[in-house]
Design a protein around this motif. Sequence first.
Motif, PDB file in Angstrom:
ATOM      1  N   ARG A  23      -0.478  18.572  14.403  1.00 53.75           N
ATOM      2  CA  ARG A  23       0.886  18.980  14.716  1.00 53.75           C
ATOM      3  C   ARG A  23       0.956  20.484  14.975  1.00 53.75           C
ATOM      4  N   TYR A  35       5.171  13.894  21.842  1.00 56.74           N
ATOM      5  CA  TYR A  35       4.204  13.054  21.127  1.00 56.74           C
ATOM      6  C   TYR A  35       3.191  12.525  22.140  1.00 56.74           C
ATOM      7  N   THR A  72       3.119  16.732  18.600  1.00 56.85           N
ATOM      8  CA  THR A  72       2.277  15.886  17.746  1.00 56.85           C
ATOM      9  C   THR A  72       1.204  15.240  18.601  1.00 56.85           C
TER      10      THR A  72
END
Length: 352
Positions: A23, A35, A72
């Motif tokens: 992250r 993401y 992420t």
Amino acid sequence: MDISEIVIRGDTPGVEWRLPVIRFKGSDAKAPKIYIQAALHANELPGTALLHFLCEKLRQADADGKIFSDITIVPQANPIGTAQSHFGELQGRFDLGSRTNFNREFPLIGLSERETLIDDLERYPVVEQLKRQLLHMALGADLMLDLHCDDESVQYTYVDEAFWPEAADLASALDMEAVFLADGESSAFEEAVGYAWKHETAEKAKRLPGRLAVTVELRGTRDVYPDMARKDAEGLWRFLVARGAVGGAAATIEPYRGKVTPLDNIEMIRAPQAGAVLFHRDIGDTVAAGDLLATIITTPGMEGGAIDIHAPQAGLVATRTSQRFARRRDNLMKIACDEPTKAVRKPGALEA
């Protein structure tokens, strides 16, 4: 940068799975949350290589204070599949226990139900626990990229019609030769993310500005090379700069000029009989209706022991199987065409 692990207990005593998560904390609360995952099909590794090199760039940007979005990264999203080997060959597409595709049967829920995905997780089998953890992370983002590859393939992407043409910048940045417009009717990871966003309110949304959920097909399973992975990482970096996720030199992304094809216009070329496959056309070729695509030798050495397969209509050969023996009805090619196929197609994914 923060590195953590999600630990998932196995279905038998003494077994557990560890899922590394990287992250990066963004400095701008208004920047889109990102993401990105790779290798949900554990034997599809071009995306893992891409993310390795992308993380080099992200670490430098982090040191320079140029990470604006929360980002992420899950470079290997399927430790269960990575551990599955049968007679020395990695079996990463299907769970050997349930025989379920790792990229199918994700929960289809509204966004308001996100937290229920990880409630009392251990009541679920381990593969479903993994799927719920991945989906929970992805639903915290605004932009989701699921990195896959095909067997032998040009670079292409599946995009739900709700995200097109807004996703054209990604297709251009990654030099996609084709875009497949999906109907959002399957339970694959990308479509489960889109489903949750569409059902954020009581009225199903048809357009989702500011959001993106795509499956990116990074060529074929053997296309795992440093030059390719670095080029793809550079393309994804340009996309992130253009979307305001990271700071960098102004990214010029040209308009997308590749082929855009609804799934109903994909000709799935299948083997009419079993036999050895001799291909006459390669991925990336443009074919005309009636062109010879492949020959299947059904009874070797015998007169009339081969069958020719011809293109049902004109189009781009987007994918091809790497196998050279086919069973009856095996998929041989996907051809992206301008007109709908005459074959009956159920809504949802093209393949199991």
